[in-house]
Design a protein around this motif. Structure first.
Motif, mmCIF file in Angstrom:
data_model
loop_
_atom_site.group_PDB
_atom_site.id
_atom_site.type_symbol
_atom_site.label_atom_id
_atom_site.label_comp_id
_atom_site.label_asym_id
_atom_site.label_seq_id
_atom_site.Cartn_x
_atom_site.Cartn_y
_atom_site.Cartn_z
ATOM 1 N N LYS A 1 0.078 -9.735 2.719
ATOM 2 C CA LYS A 1 -0.210 -11.163 2.822
ATOM 3 C C LYS A 1 0.555 -11.782 3.983
ATOM 4 O O LYS A 1 -0.009 -12.538 4.794
ATOM 5 N N GLN A 2 1.846 -11.462 4.096
ATOM 6 C CA GLN A 2 2.659 -11.999 5.194
ATOM 7 C C GLN A 2 2.182 -11.475 6.548
ATOM 8 O O GLN A 2 2.146 -12.221 7.531
ATOM 9 N N GLU B 1 -7.302 -14.492 7.317
ATOM 10 C CA GLU B 1 -7.147 -14.843 5.913
ATOM 11 C C GLU B 1 -7.147 -13.637 4.983
ATOM 12 O O GLU B 1 -6.613 -13.712 3.882
ATOM 13 N N GLU C 1 -0.955 -13.258 7.668
ATOM 14 C CA GLU C 1 -0.632 -14.604 8.154
ATOM 15 C C GLU C 1 -0.111 -14.552 9.584
ATOM 16 O O GLU C 1 -0.472 -15.388 10.427
#
Length: 949
Positions: A19-20, A28, A23
């Motif tokens: 997820k990081q 997304e 980003e």
């Protein structure tokens, strides 16, 4: 969280990490990143059709059950493969030690001094046994080495023999059958005519440029190679000798008789048979031929302080530089196996090897005597370990089979028996019962064996060997364990930090994949054992072939090629056979993009093809219009295109389907180099993009460890029309209906390490394999994003994304006086192996993190590169006394009483805080390659000889 899932253990980033990272990249989801990276028209519409993934526990139970299907009969087949005793200290501390098996090729010499010393030991051992002046750091197998010897002698014939245009090469009928087959494969495309005959009736005609002898012969007879070589030398015919290394303990070195090349295998030095490999071949020759020597050579040089250091010598001869001018496409070795064989010699020493060789010879002589007493006709007049018996082989075979004994039966009237290191007196007595029963006589019992000598006096060894200290110092297990550990500590491997080599895919080699390699019923199967005794292996081989065919989108697979370069060559030879079957053997033009790896053009030339190079665009892609123009120009003679996908520049070229169609429209086939397959598995495949054949690097994408520079496995997967031509073997019936002759010695190449890739696929399954590919792309694009503003990325896809690897440009730093090599050396101070340096673009680093590295480790690597960039900004071109030019910094520098540098010791050794917790120290300063090439020393020379040089 399913903690039993192997994918969780293999793939580095967890969900929070991903997820990081996404980003940071600016997308997304992972699916969005893949959509922006991979052209939509090549995406697989359906997933891979593979078995449900196994847990590690389930897999180990499964592979153990399969091992039971292998029947490890007592084996005396010979033909270059023998049961051995691997010393436990070598098994535990090298074969089973990730500090040894996860290292990369020693291109960064300062952090590879341990492996380099072990390989120098190997080279010294080989020069001692063969009596030659120089040896390389191993080749793939004995037959490959013999073929390379023929090619070398062919290459030097004109300048050394004034024999321009002479193309006949004599092959003794005593040669191993698999070697003959490989010689046939390699001779025809480059215009060599093989003449097979008896050594004693050879006429030494001026029509021949060279010859090859087997010493001892395939049936065990020791022929008079001394007289043959003397006559050949007078006739200006160069001679190669394929020698059994253990017999060279008792037989005189061929180099002493004037041989030009000596080759063989070191399998007898403690390496398991493993159904054919991997085993380290050896290749030794005269120093006059050093520029033609295939493979890698380890040499002595000095570092910046003038201290002794080791590195790979004469690197300018490697194929990525010679390209289509190369005489060999070999770019790898069997380093891990060469290290083990060399350590076998270190552990036993000359006296121990004499004891082993005498034991083998004496038992062979005792068996010969007993068989003679039983009335059998043993026809070898001189032998080392193999007896040649004329008798009813069918009767012997029936009895031997019942007693679970494997002998060799060349014909209905012949049996051969090859005694080995593991043969005990009880085994000799058991063998005798086989023949006694066949003769319907009372058996003979041997209680002890006496000294024997069945070697002609003028062929007996008189020269010393292994006289240097290293071979006479480490004979207790304590000493040996500490010696091995002392070398291991000098090398940076994956058990220390990530190795982000572009195009080399240094991923996790999971322990559960590696464990079965040490199991008895996998290691002790002869490659020519009857199929009924190898059902475990044949099951794995069939399943792995099917798995790889499914992954690549092709119809069939051959596991025979035992390196990537061999896979390239095999793929081209299959294409060549296909054209010939269609009465289009004139098709010999091979189109190769300018950015291709250097083995591509080398392989094409070896396959008898003419290379035509196609241009690249400014974006690094294939220039489609230039390709079209050249394909149409050569349409009547177009054989194939060799293409790497994703490209060597780390980009999914969107025009790939257009490119493959152009080739097909003009009568050619498409060979795809599988070096970058780690960016395809589960997302696309070679069949889907329009290729006809690809090779795979199982030591890259499919988790076989690099082993410090080998073993590798390079199978080929082919489309339906090429299936009939898959390579065969002269001893075991395999391959297509119209099989080409052998590509490597063993029917299934390096079968033992194929267990690793089998386990990798079994435990990941379709979903895990696909997730691995996606994560490799994620990790590469995360690095690209993290380095943005510090380093420029040279090439990217249409949406600005990298594939699984990326190229960062270091050329602008020349303004500060900094070269890409300086960055590579400085990374060692940060505890990292450099990415791929100056390939495919000079002055760049090619970075590939793989899917196995987690965000924490990737961040450490990025932090190191960013820190180095900040160091560069503080350097001027006038100041050569700086932290990069002086890198790497050794412990002896940091602990010296005086410090002559304009920066602190802490800056030199601990540029980032976390390094203090886990510091890896290079053992030498920057090595001097030029000095080593000017003063070439490739053995463990005494220090006096080195200093004189």
């Amino acid at each position: 969280m399913n903690t039993n899932a192997f994918a969780l253990r293999h793939i580095g980033p967890n969900q929070d990490d991903k997820k990081q990272m996404l980003e940071t990249i600016g997308v997304e989801s992972l699916d969005q990143l893949i959509y922006e990276t991979l052209p939509d028209d090549i995406r697989l519409k359906n997933g891979l059709n593979l078995d449900k993934p196994m847990t590690e526990h389930e897999y180990l139970l499964h592979i153990h059950e399969l091992s039971k299907k292998n029947k490890a009969y007592t084996t005396y087949i010979g033909l270059g493969y023998h049961p051995t005793i691997l010393p436990a200290v070598i098994q535990r501390n090298i074969l089973e030690n990730p500090g040894w098996y996860t290292a990369y090729t020693p291109y960064q010499a300062e952090i590879a001094q341990g492996r380099l010393e072990a390989l120098l030991n190997f080279q010294t051992m080989i020069t001692d046994f063969t009596g030659m002046e120089i040896a390389n750091a191993s080749l793939l197998d004995e037959s490959t080495a013999a073929a390379e010897a023929m090619s070398l002698l062919f290459a030097v014939r004109e300048r050394s023999q004034k024999k321009s245009g002479i193309n006949k090469f004599f092959v003794s009928e005593n040669i191993l059958p698999q070697t003959l087959s490989l010689l046939q494969t390699r001779a025809t495309p480059i215009g060599i005519e093989l003449v097979i005959g008896k050594e004693e009736t050879f006429n030494f005609s001026s029509e021949y440029f060279g010859a090859i002898l087997q010493y001892p012969g395939k049936d065990g007879q020791i022929t008079d190679i001394k007289t043959f070589i003397e006559k050949a030398n007078k006739a200006n015919i160069k001679v190669a000798v394929a020698a059994d290394i253990l017999s060279l303990v008792k037989l005189e070195a061929p180099g002493k008789f004037g041989a030009d090349v000596v080759v063989g295998t070191t399998q007898r030095f403690g390496i398991p048979m493993g159904y054919g490999g991997p085993h380290a071949a050896f290749f030794a020759t005269k120093e006059a031929y050093k520029r033609d020597l295939p493979g890698r050579i380890i040499g002595v040089t000095k570092d910046l302080d003038g201290n002794r250091a080791l590195r790979m010598a004469l690197q300018t001869r490697e194929q990525h530089i010679k390209r289509d001018k190369a005489t060999s496409n070999i770019c790898t070795a069997q380093v891990l196996l060469a290290v083990m064989a060399g350590m076998y010699a270190v552990y036993h020493g000359p006296k121990g090897l004499q004891f082993i060789a005498n034991k083998v010879h004496n038992k062979t002589a005792a068996l010969a005597k007993a068989l003679k007493e039983l009335g059998f006709n043993q026809i070898n007049t001189a032998f080392f370990d193999t007896l040649h018996i004329k008798t009813n082989s069918k009767k012997i075979k029936t009895i031997a089979k019942e007693k679970k004994v494997n002998l060799r039966y060349p014909d209905k009237e012949t049996v051969t028996i090859s005694i080995n290191e593991t043969t005990a007196i009880r085994d000799i007595n058991y063998l005798i019962t086989v023949f006694a029963e066949a003769a319907e006589k009372e058996t003979i019992i041997i209680n002890s064996v006496s000294e024997a000598n069945n070697i002609p006096e003028d062929l007996q060894r008189t020269t010393d060997f292994l006289t240097l200290e290293v071979f006479n110092s480490h004979h207790s297990e304590t000493d040996m364990m500490r010696y091995i550990k002392s070398l291991e500590r000098k090398d940076l491997s994956l058990n220390h930090s990530m190795i982000s080599l572009g195009s080399c895919t240094m991923k996790l080699n999971a322990a559960s994949e590696m464990l079965p390699l040490s199991w008895f019923k996998w290691g002790n199967i002869h490659p020519f054992a009857p199929n009924k005794q190898a059902q475990g292996y044949l099951t794995v081989i069939k399943e792995l072939e099917d798995q790889l065919s499914e992954i690549t989108g092709f119809a069939a697979t051959s596991l025979q090629p035992n390196s990537g370069a061999q896979g390239e060559y095999a793929g081209l030879m299959v294409i060549k056979a296909y054209h010939e079957s269609r009465k289009e053997g004139h098709r010999n033009i091979c189109l190769i993009p300018a950015s291709a790896h250097g083995t591509n053009p080398a392989s094409a030339v070896m396959a008898g093809m003419k290379v035509v190079v196609t241009k690249s665009t400014d974006e690094g892609n294939i220039d489609v219009e230039d390709l079209r123009e050249k394909a149409e120009l050569h349409k009547d003679n177009l054989s194939c295109l060799m293409v790497t996908y994703p490209s060597t520049h780390g980009v999914y070229e969107s025009a790939i389907k257009k490119i493959t169609k152009i080739i097909h429209d003009n009568g050619g086939q498409v060979y795809m180099d599988g070096a970058n397959m780690n960016a395809q598995v589960g997302l696309t495949n070679p069949g889907n993009i329009g290729a006809d054949v690809c090779h795979l690097n199982l030591h890259k994408t499919f988790a076989i460890p690099h082993g410090g520079g080998g073993p590798g496995v390079g199978p080929i997967c082919v489309a339906e029309q090429l299936v009939p031509f898959l390579p065969g073997n002269p001893v075991k019936k395999i391959g297509g209906k119209k099989a080409i002759t052998a590509i490597s010695s063993a029917p299934f190449g390096s079968a033992l390490v194929c267990l690793i890739s089998y386990g990798y696929i079994k435990m990941l399954g379709a979903e895990g394999l696909t997730e691995s590919t996606k994560t490799a792309i994620l990790n590469a694009n995360y690095i690209k994003a993290r380095l943005e503003g510090y380093y420029d990325t040279l090439y990217s896809g249409e949406c600005g994304r990298a594939a699984h690897e990326m190229i960062v440009d270091c050329r602008p730093f020349k303004a500060n006086g900094i070269e890409v090599t300086d960055i590579a050396k400085r990374l060692m101070d940060y505890g990292f192996h450099a990415p791929t340096v100056s390939f495919p673009v000079a002055g760049t680093l090619m970075i590939e993190p793989t899917e196995s590295e987690n965000k924490t480790e990737i961040d450490r690597f990025c932090d190191a590169l960013i820190s180095i960039r900040k160091e560069i900004d503080n350097i001027s071109i006038e100041n050569s006394n700086n932290v990069l030019k002086n890198a790497p910094h050794t412990l002896s520098m940091l602990t010296a009483d005086e410090w002559y540098f304009p920066y602190s010791r802490e800056t030199a050794a601990y540029p980032l805080e976390h390094i203090k917790n886990n510091k890896f120290w290079p053992t030498v300063r920057r090595v001097n390659d030029a000095y080593g090439d000017r003063n070439l020393i490739c053995t463990c020379a005494p220090i006096e000889e080195y200093m004189e040089a």
